[in-house]
Structure formats: C-alpha cells, structure tokens
Scaffold this active site. Structure first.
Site, mmCIF file in Angstrom:
data_model
loop_
_atom_site.group_PDB
_atom_site.id
_atom_site.type_symbol
_atom_site.label_atom_id
_atom_site.label_comp_id
_atom_site.label_asym_id
_atom_site.label_seq_id
_atom_site.Cartn_x
_atom_site.Cartn_y
_atom_site.Cartn_z
ATOM 1 N N VAL A 63 0.808 -1.227 0.000
ATOM 2 C CA VAL A 63 0.000 0.000 0.000
ATOM 3 C C VAL A 63 0.838 1.272 0.000
ATOM 4 C CG1 VAL A 63 -2.025 -1.062 1.096
ATOM 5 C CG2 VAL A 63 -0.291 0.053 2.535
ATOM 6 N N SER A 142 -8.135 4.404 15.103
ATOM 7 C CA SER A 142 -7.951 3.601 16.316
ATOM 8 C C SER A 142 -8.379 4.415 17.522
ATOM 9 C CB SER A 142 -6.477 3.223 16.473
ATOM 10 O OG SER A 142 -6.235 2.702 17.760
ATOM 11 N N TYR A 155 2.221 5.608 16.308
ATOM 12 C CA TYR A 155 0.967 4.920 15.975
ATOM 13 C C TYR A 155 -0.228 5.843 16.194
ATOM 14 C CZ TYR A 155 -2.624 1.306 15.757
ATOM 15 O OH TYR A 155 -3.746 0.570 15.417
ATOM 16 N N ALA A 157 -0.220 9.106 16.399
ATOM 17 C CA ALA A 157 -0.136 10.235 15.457
ATOM 18 C C ALA A 157 -0.657 9.806 14.079
ATOM 19 C CB ALA A 157 1.304 10.725 15.355
ATOM 20 N N SER A 158 -0.301 8.597 13.676
ATOM 21 C CA SER A 158 -0.735 8.124 12.347
ATOM 22 C C SER A 158 -2.251 7.931 12.312
ATOM 23 C CB SER A 158 -0.023 6.816 11.972
ATOM 24 O OG SER A 158 -0.530 5.712 12.711
ATOM 25 N N LYS A 159 -2.807 7.443 13.411
ATOM 26 C CA LYS A 159 -4.255 7.190 13.436
ATOM 27 C C LYS A 159 -5.031 8.505 13.596
ATOM 28 C CE LYS A 159 -4.068 2.790 12.697
ATOM 29 N NZ LYS A 159 -4.590 2.206 11.453
HETATM 30 N N1 LIG Z 1 -6.012 -5.160 16.496
HETATM 31 C C1 LIG Z 1 -6.256 -4.033 17.159
HETATM 32 O O1 LIG Z 1 -6.314 -4.012 18.415
HETATM 33 C C2 LIG Z 1 -6.518 -2.743 16.411
HETATM 34 C C3 LIG Z 1 -7.148 -1.685 17.090
HETATM 35 C C4 LIG Z 1 -7.385 -0.489 16.403
HETATM 36 C C5 LIG Z 1 -7.008 -0.357 15.072
HETATM 37 N N2 LIG Z 1 -6.408 -1.408 14.458
HETATM 38 C C6 LIG Z 1 -6.020 -1.215 13.050
HETATM 39 O O2 LIG Z 1 -6.726 -2.157 12.266
HETATM 40 C C7 LIG Z 1 -5.933 -2.504 11.125
HETATM 41 C C8 LIG Z 1 -5.759 -4.012 11.052
HETATM 42 O O3 LIG Z 1 -5.174 -4.454 12.246
HETATM 43 P P1 LIG Z 1 -5.000 -5.998 12.582
HETATM 44 O O4 LIG Z 1 -5.052 -6.100 14.051
HETATM 45 O O5 LIG Z 1 -5.895 -6.836 11.744
HETATM 46 O O6 LIG Z 1 -3.470 -6.177 12.136
HETATM 47 P P2 LIG Z 1 -2.701 -7.437 11.536
HETATM 48 O O7 LIG Z 1 -1.255 -7.204 11.823
HETATM 49 O O8 LIG Z 1 -3.323 -8.712 12.007
HETATM 50 O O9 LIG Z 1 -2.983 -7.263 9.975
HETATM 51 C C9 LIG Z 1 -2.445 -6.185 9.265
HETATM 52 C C10 LIG Z 1 -2.311 -6.599 7.809
HETATM 53 O O10 LIG Z 1 -1.768 -5.483 7.086
HETATM 54 C C11 LIG Z 1 -0.842 -6.009 6.149
HETATM 55 N N3 LIG Z 1 0.137 -4.981 5.762
HETATM 56 C C12 LIG Z 1 1.091 -4.409 6.541
HETATM 57 N N4 LIG Z 1 1.813 -3.552 5.794
HETATM 58 C C13 LIG Z 1 1.326 -3.593 4.529
HETATM 59 C C14 LIG Z 1 1.662 -2.938 3.313
HETATM 60 N N5 LIG Z 1 2.686 -2.072 3.235
HETATM 61 N N6 LIG Z 1 0.913 -3.208 2.204
HETATM 62 C C15 LIG Z 1 -0.107 -4.106 2.257
HETATM 63 N N7 LIG Z 1 -0.464 -4.757 3.380
HETATM 64 C C16 LIG Z 1 0.252 -4.508 4.506
HETATM 65 C C17 LIG Z 1 -0.173 -7.165 6.879
HETATM 66 O O11 LIG Z 1 0.469 -8.051 5.970
HETATM 67 C C18 LIG Z 1 -1.358 -7.786 7.602
HETATM 68 O O12 LIG Z 1 -1.989 -8.774 6.820
HETATM 69 C C19 LIG Z 1 -4.622 -1.739 11.266
HETATM 70 O O13 LIG Z 1 -4.720 -0.523 10.541
HETATM 71 C C20 LIG Z 1 -4.561 -1.463 12.753
HETATM 72 O O14 LIG Z 1 -3.760 -0.323 13.044
HETATM 73 C C21 LIG Z 1 -6.153 -2.595 15.082
#
Ligand SMILES: NC(=O)c1ccc[n+]([C@@H]2O[C@H](COP(=O)([O-])OP(=O)(O)OC[C@H]3O[C@@H](n4cnc5c(N)ncnc54)[C@H](O)[C@@H]3O)[C@@H](O)[C@H]2O)c1
Length: 248
Positions: A63, A142, A155, A157-159
């Site tokens: 991405v 987030s 993290y 800051a990005s969100k």
């Molecule tokens: N799990 C949580 O507690 C939580 C809470 C709030 C927000 N989020 C956000 O939700 C989203 C998903 O989180 P998750 O827990 O499923 O994470 P995860 O690590 O299980 O999955 C993240 C996915 O993103 C993919 N990815 C990473 N860099 C990439 C890139 N450059 N190009 C394409 N794909 C890429 C990874 O390969 C992975 O499959 C993220 O944006 C995370 O910040 C997660």
C-alpha cells in the site's frame, strides 16, 4: 445472508489476516466481489470466501507504493470497477514507540503504511468512484487517536492523521456520491496482539467499559453498514467501536 453489496466490487487491504480478513469475509457474505490485497498472501482468505459461496480474488499489493496501486488496478480486466475501498492495512512500530526512543525507520514505517498507504488507496480509486457517481471509502483509525496511551507515539499520530484525512476527503467529495468514513476500534483480537502477555491482555480488557476485547467480525459488521446504500448520509465521521473505552 444479506445481499446489500450485490453487483459491487470491494477492495480490502490488509486482507491476509485479522480485521482485513474479517472485513473481506463479511463484504463477500453481503454480496460483493472482494479483491483481497496485502503484502502477505491472501489465498486463505479467498478460499474461505469461495468455500462460503462468495466471489473473491487475491492481489499482491504494497500500500505504500503508489505505482503498485496503479499497476494492480490496471492489471485487472475491469480495474475501474472498485466502488468500495476499505483501507485496513496497518502496522505498529517494530521497536519502542516513545518520543525519545522511536527510530527514524519506525516513524517512517508507521506513517508510510498507516497514513500514506490510505492516501495512496484513496487517490487510486476516488476518480473512478466520482466518474461512477457512487463510492464508499472506509479507513481504519484507532482508539489510540482519541485517548492517550503510553508507548504509541507514532501509531497514535498516524491514526490521528487518518481522522483528519477522512474528514478532509469527505468534504472534498461530498457532492459526488462518494462518502469517506473511518472507524476507531478498541483493542481487537487479531495476530497484531501476538506476543502480548496475558497480564497486558487482561489490563487492556479492563480498559474497555465492556470488559473484553473486540472481535474482528464486530468491526466488519459496522464497515459493511458504512459500505452500503443505507449509509449515504454518513460522511467524514470517525465512529468509535471500542466497548465504551473512550467514554469511561
Ligand atoms: N487489532 C487491534 O487491536 C486494532 C485496534 C485499532 C485499530 N487497528 C487497526 O486495524 C488494522 C488491522 O489491524 P490488525 O489487528 O488486523 O493487524 P494485523 O497485523 O493482524 O494485519 C495487518 C495486515 O496489514 C498487512 N500490511 C502491513 N503492511 C502492509 C503494506 N505495506 N501493504 C499491504 N499490506 C500490509 C499485513 O500483511 C497484515 O496482513 C490496522 O490498521 C490497525 O492499526 C487494530
């Protein structure tokens, strides 16, 4: 099985696992043809969708790479048909994420994937959605954008940036039939938590008014609503789905 997205093509990033996989499964269950995009392999997600009677294909996508977005979309026979984009791909810093300790490479990684990745996705599909006079973009922010927590400098800051770019693009596209929203999840049971101690898990659960962590399918249900016709009057919002963590 609802068919609210029948005839629509959705692109979900981060669909290899976790929240992205749950979103891909739910949008397919609700009738969309789902393009599962990730740095990692989406074969398992695609197989699960097809086994459940849905329609899906896997795309290899970084991405952070804008030209990769263009080539991936153009490589499809009908690359101009994406009308639902869900920017799920996201990362935490690999090392310490505090003001004094974060490395430049970690800062660039987190901003690159979480912010630039979402911008690249929106840029790649928005013109096509505008031409079709219909589109839905959903970004993942987030709880960390809304409530301070130690050790999440880059993290959070990005969100926070995701909240801003969601608001800005929603206003830019408000007259076009394209809506842009974000969700702000609490801590969710996915592989991103791998390695977390039981003690931290319990302490995170305790921080939510509903004393547990979120399940990815709960987030996917909200995203499916935002991706549908019924959400046409919702735009520019960041909707918390955090078990009451930010109000308690
Ligand atoms: N799990 C949580 O507690 C939580 C809470 C709030 C927000 N989020 C956000 O939700 C989203 C998903 O989180 P998750 O827990 O499923 O994470 P995860 O690590 O299980 O999955 C993240 C996915 O993103 C993919 N990815 C990473 N860099 C990439 C890139 N450059 N190009 C394409 N794909 C890429 C990874 O390969 C992975 O499959 C993220 O944006 C995370 O910040 C997660």
């Amino acid at each position: 099985m609802s068919q609210i997205h029948r005839g629509k093509t959705a692109l979900v990033t981060g669909a290899h696992q976790g929240i992205g996989r749950a979103v891909a499964l739910r949008l397919a269950e609700d009738g969309a043809h789902v393009l599962c995009a990730d740095l990692g392999n989406c074969r398992e997600t695609v197989t699960a969708i097809q086994d459940a009677g849905g329609s899906s294909e896997a795309l290899s996508l970084d991405v952070t790479n804008e030209s990769n977005w263009a080539s991936v979309l153009n490589s499809r026979q009908s690359g101009d048909d994406v009308s639902i984009l869900v920017n799920v791909a996201g990362v935490l810093a690999k090392g310490p994420d505090t003001l004094e300790e974060i490395s430049d490479s970690d800062w660039d990684l987190v901003m690159g994937v979480n912010v630039r990745g979402a911008v690249n996705g929106m840029r790649a599909v928005a013109p096509r959605m505008v031409a079709a006079e219909w589109g839905r973009i959903i970004n993942i922010s987030s709880m960390a954008a809304l409530k301070g927590q130690p050790g999440l400098l880059a993290y959070s800051a990005s969100k926070g940036a995701v909240v801003g770019l969601t608001q800005q693009t929603a206003v830019e596209y408000a007259h076009t039939g394209v809506t842009v929203n974000a969700i702000a999840p609490g801590v969710t049971e996915t592989p991103i938590l791998a390695g977390m101690s039981e003690e931290s898990r319990l302490s995170y659960s305790a921080n939510h008014a509903i004393k547990r962590l979120a399940q990815p399918r709960e987030l996917a249900a909200l995203i499916s609503y935002l991706a549908g016709d019924d959400a046409a009057f919702v735009t520019g919002q960041t909707i918390s789905i955090d078990g009451g963590a930010t109000i308690s």
